[in-house]
Scaffold this active site. Structure first.
Site, mmCIF file in Angstrom:
data_model
loop_
_atom_site.group_PDB
_atom_site.id
_atom_site.type_symbol
_atom_site.label_atom_id
_atom_site.label_comp_id
_atom_site.label_asym_id
_atom_site.label_seq_id
_atom_site.Cartn_x
_atom_site.Cartn_y
_atom_site.Cartn_z
ATOM 1 N N THR A 100 -39.616 3.580 32.072
ATOM 2 C CA THR A 100 -39.509 3.213 33.489
ATOM 3 C C THR A 100 -39.970 1.782 33.728
ATOM 4 O OG1 THR A 100 -39.870 5.527 34.099
ATOM 5 C CG2 THR A 100 -40.217 3.868 35.808
ATOM 6 N N GLY B 75 -42.809 3.854 27.982
ATOM 7 C CA GLY B 75 -42.536 2.648 28.758
ATOM 8 C C GLY B 75 -41.109 2.496 29.226
ATOM 9 N N LYS C 163 -40.806 12.430 13.409
ATOM 10 C CA LYS C 163 -41.172 13.337 12.320
ATOM 11 C C LYS C 163 -41.991 12.620 11.252
ATOM 12 C CE LYS C 163 -37.175 16.393 12.918
ATOM 13 N NZ LYS C 163 -35.958 16.952 12.307
ATOM 14 N N SER D 149 -33.094 22.089 11.761
ATOM 15 C CA SER D 149 -33.624 21.152 10.772
ATOM 16 C C SER D 149 -34.698 21.759 9.869
ATOM 17 C CB SER D 149 -34.210 19.918 11.479
ATOM 18 O OG SER D 149 -35.301 20.282 12.288
ATOM 19 N N GLY E 183 -36.271 8.799 25.244
ATOM 20 C CA GLY E 183 -37.415 8.844 24.346
ATOM 21 C C GLY E 183 -38.520 9.713 24.920
ATOM 22 N N PRO E 184 -39.574 9.909 24.161
ATOM 23 C CA PRO E 184 -40.680 10.763 24.619
ATOM 24 C C PRO E 184 -41.378 10.179 25.843
ATOM 25 C CG PRO E 184 -40.817 10.320 22.255
ATOM 26 C CD PRO E 184 -39.798 9.385 22.803
ATOM 27 N N PRO E 185 -42.145 10.991 26.556
ATOM 28 C CA PRO E 185 -42.892 10.470 27.714
ATOM 29 C C PRO E 185 -43.925 9.430 27.286
ATOM 30 C CG PRO E 185 -42.821 12.882 27.730
ATOM 31 C CD PRO E 185 -42.303 12.450 26.401
ATOM 32 N N GLY E 186 -44.171 8.487 28.181
ATOM 33 C CA GLY E 186 -45.229 7.509 27.951
ATOM 34 C C GLY E 186 -44.860 6.363 27.059
#
Length: 853
Positions: free
Chosen positions: A412, A410, A779, A736, A405-408
């Site tokens: 980790t 959660g 999106k 896309s 998923g995207p950074p930040g």
């Protein structure tokens, strides 16, 4: 070898036969070699300038001017003299003997006569001549004679000590120095014999004053003597230490033999203690046999030998690793399953898929565990190390999960929460930037400073065989000539192979099958497929605005108030304030930037509280502050982000796609214009190859359907089209945007603007089909953020839509389409069709209307 005579002088101008006169002499450049008067030295002359100087001297007075030329070392006695010899200090030397060799080089013996300085250069008969003036020597007079005699005595004593240290100076040189009664001659003999750098010798050669020169030579000798003394002291200490080590080794060997004869085990044998520690760990017969073999080898080695140190380190690693220690998992029953769920919900908001997978693992573990099925089983506190493998009788292997998923978002920290929920130890290694295979598998122990790889090191840190092992940023691995770490991870992350993982350092198999491996990645595209195939992918998508609001309210605001000393204060962030921060001070799928902005607000509030003497004269608990939207610009400054480039009114040739990035979703405007030309197709906006192909597919599809569409362009084949995607500094690629490009081209061709407030995504085929896309949640969040009212999605994405959170589905209305004509009908109505009765495929459109919130 020839011995030239002194007579027979012809040719060269102003050559003086007297020993201390001024004159012109052939110039012999030397490298790394300094000659002194009163000395005789043989040397080879091999380079052309030196050969020419020797030949010139043989034709004339047999004398030449030899000087050391500073510069890069070449070949003694004849380097091309690129420097100007003017002002060089050297000696006037006489050729005593010479021999011309078959390769036209010379071996000569020079005798130094007196010191001189070159004052000018004269080119003569193919070689360089220099005008030399003697160095004017100022001798002692009157009271200085006694001081000079004292300096000469000190110099002789220092030179004798130097000769004793050096052991490279012949007795004839020492005798000549002791018998010399001339300060100049004594200094020359000593300077020629002492081994110092040429730069230092040049400095000694150039000193004119007798007293000053003697003092400089004495200082140089004393420095060298002091260095020799320090070296001798160090060598003596090392030798003494080595003798002591050898003596201790012999005594140890004698003690061993005596104990062997008596049948006693030597007291305090460190290797016996290591063997007992390894045996206590119950590592298995293969490991135990390897350890005993290495212990047998180390007993035969000297204690301080390098190989003994390597083997001792190896045995200590084996003794420190967990071989049969396991963490006791959470016990059986619905209460423990509910407790695990409570822990996961306490630490993280949402993440339903990831939490469900962990709870499934716990449930299966409880159903199949013998301790969970037997009555009266003793209770073990979760996380306690036990000797028995909890999963050995169940056949359950640790799952291998990949949170992507995207950074930040959660990922980790979720791994740490999983370990807490399971009651296991937690270890983490970061794979970002790792490019050496040895980082995973370790170095062989024969290398100096070798260590096991990160996997074994982390297992030693965990202390149990079944920790939760987080491999962070697995998509950031790289490779070079040292190997491919991703390939080394294939064995680690394969449940069928990792029961016998072999580290290069250990050289024995190690069981990783009971480890719960969790990997994290921002993108799956850079992970090799064989590695990706071994992992169970769990997507952790970005958060919507309502989710971010809940996370900030439940987690971020209390955390930052506590860290900034405002835990006891009455500080309140309103919901509208947090929403305003989310919309205009952050642009991300995660909550990392949101946390930073809230922390920034908390610091500013803390500063204001301290200025009002809270925490000193007034208690912090009496401080009250409600952060409202009007306070944000004062606390955070001007807004950082605006909405994407979206026009609220309809414009011809402008449509809006939806794009996925590693930091979240974004709205992608596409602009198209046409003009008369030769049928050229221009594409700009820093687009990748796949996106350019999508644009060409869209144009080809529209040209093939010219009989169905009401084109405003007479001949599309002869018109030029220019498609541009704004924000050209940002690279864009992917299939896309195909349907968005086609809609923009059709709008320009027909001169009909699309309906405003509609965004779309989908890959377009050459026959007009609309294929499904990924990153749907990100999106749609971008569409909501930019005020879109409707989205057009491929029909095959319907199942993903239904799994989305309710607040997202209620914020947008969605139409699911199967082909391009359905998209065109929704965007443009009947105006683009030549047949006014309707549009092809209109009955296939499936609509989901926006529900009132």
């Amino acid at each position: 070898m020839k011995f030239p005579g002194a007579g027979k002088r012809t040719g060269i101008k102003k050559i003086f036969s007297k020993s201390d006169g001024e004159g012109e002499f052939p110039f012999l450049p030397l490298r790394e070699l300094v000659l002194f008067p009163n000395t005789v030295i043989p040397l080879f002359v091999t380079m052309q300038p030196g050969i020419a100087a020797v030949e010139g001297a043989l034709r004339h007075e047999l004398r030449l001017f030899a000087a050391c030329v500073p510069g890069e070392k070449k070949d003694t006695g004849g380097t091309e003299n690129r420097e100007n010899p003017e002002r060089l200090t050297g000696i006037v030397a006489r050729i005593v003997q010479y021999l011309r060799l078959p390769d036209n080089t010379f071996r000569v013996v020079l005798q130094g006569e007196y010191r001189g300085r070159a004052v000018s250069v004269i080119q003569d008969d193919g070689f360089s001549s220099v005008r030399v003036e003697p160095v004017k020597i100022t001798g002692p007079s009157g009271p200085e004679e006694a001081e000079t005699a004292a300096l000469m005595r000190v110099l002789r004593n220092s030179f004798v000590r130097y000769a004793e240290y050096s052991k490279k100076i012949g007795t004839e040189t020492i005798t000549a120095a002791e018998k010399s009664d001339s300060p100049e001659r004594l200094a020359n003999i000593v300077c020629n014999a002492v081994a110092v750098k040429p730069e230092k010798k040049l400095a000694l050669l150039g000193i004119a004053g007798t007293r000053e020169r003697l003092e400089a030579v004495i200082e140089t000798l004393e420095t060298e003597n002091e260095i020799f003394g320090i070296q001798k002291s160090i060598s003596g200490k090392v030798k003494s230490r080595m003798e002591k080590s050898q003596r201790e080794y012999i005594l140890h060997e004698q003690i061993k033999e005596i104990n062997k004869e008596l049948g006693n085990e030597p007291a305090g044998d460190e290797f016996a203690e290591i063997e007992r520690a390894i045996t206590h760990k119950n590592p298995g017969e293969e490991v135990l046999g390897k350890a005993r073999k290495e212990i047998g080898r180390i007993r035969k080695l000297p204690p301080f030998s390098p190989e003994a140190g390597v083997l001792r380190g190896y045995l200590e690693w084996i003794a420190d690793l967990p071989w049969s220690e396991y963490s006791a998992d959470a016990g059986a029953g619905a209460a423990d399953l509910a407790e695990a769920e409570r822990i996961l919900d306490e630490d993280h908001f949402g993440m339903r898929k990831a939490k469900d997978r962990i709870l499934e693992f716990i449930a299966v573990r409880q159903l199949t565990s013998p301790s969970g099925l037997s009555e009266g089983a003793p209770h073990v506190t979760p996380g306690t190390a036990v000797r028995e493998d909890p999963l050995e009788k169940t056949g359950i292997k640790g799952p291998i999960l990949c949170f992507t998923g995207p950074p930040g978002t959660g990922k980790t920290s979720l791994g740490r929460s999983v370990a807490r929920a399971l009651g296991r130890r937690f270890v983490r290694i970061s794979l970002g930037g790792v490019r050496d295979e040895a980082e995973i598998r370790g170095h062989r122990k024969t290398y100096v400073g070798s260590l096991p790889g990160k996997i074994i090191q982390s297992m030693q840190k965990a202390g149990t065989m079944n920790p939760v092992f987080l491999l962070d940023e697995i998509d950031k691995l790289s490779s070079d000539f040292r190997g491919d770490p991703a390939s080394a991870l294939l064995e680690v992350l394969d449940p069928e192979q990792n029961s016998s993982f072999t580290d290069h350092y250990l050289e024995v198999p190690y069981d990783l099958s009971k480890v719960l491996f969790i990997t994290t990645a921002n993108s799956l595209h850079s992970i090799p497929y064989p590695l990706l195939d071994r992992m169970e992918i769990i997507e952790i998508p970005g958060y919507g605005e309502n989710e971010k609001l809940a996370i900030a309210r439940q987690f971020l605001v209390p955390k930052e108030l506590k860290e900034n000393g405002l835990k006891d204060a009455k500080v309140l962030f309103t919901d509208e304030t947090i929403r305003e921060i989310i919309r205009h001070w952050t642009m991300e799928s995660g909550v990392r930037a949101l946390e930073r902005e809230i922390a920034r607000c908390a610091r500013r509030i803390a500063r204001a509280a301290v200025k009002k003497n809270y925490g000193r004269d007034k208690p912090v608990s009496s401080f009250r502050k409600t952060v409202r939207t009007d306070d944000l610009e004062k606390l955070l400054g001007r807004r950082k982000y605006k909405d994407d480039v979206v026009f609220r009114e309809a414009r011809t040739g402008v449509t809006y796609g939806l794009a996925w990035t590693e930091t979240g979703g974004t709205v992608l405007p596409v602009e198209t214009i046409h003009f008369e030309g030769n049928g050229d197709f221009i594409i700009t906006g820093n687009l990748g190859d796949v996106m350019k192909e999508s644009a060409r597919i869209a144009l080809s599809y529209l040209r093939s359907g010219r009989n169905r569409y009401n084109f405003a362009v007479r001949d599309p084949g002869k018109a030029d089209f220019h498609v541009h995607v704004p924000e050209g500094a940002i690279p864009k690629d992917g299939p896309s945007a195909g349907i968005t490009l086609a809609a923009s081209l059709l709008s320009a061709l027909c001169g009909v603007p699309p309906r405003p407030g509609i965004a779309m995504t989908g890959e377009l085929t050459l026959t007009g089909r609309v294929l499904p896309v990924g990153g749907l949640k990100e999106k749609l969040l971008a569409a909501i953020r930019n005020g879109m009212e409707k989205v057009l999605l491929p029909s095959d994405n319907r199942s993903e839509w239904e799994e989305l959170d309710r607040d997202i589905r209620e914020s947008l209305s969605a139409d699911f389409v199967e082909n391009a004509d359905e998209v065109f009908g929704i965007l443009f109505g009947k105006e683009i069709w030549k047949q006014r009765g309707g549009k092809p495929g209109s009955a296939a459109v499936k609509k989901i209307r926006k529900k009132p919130v």
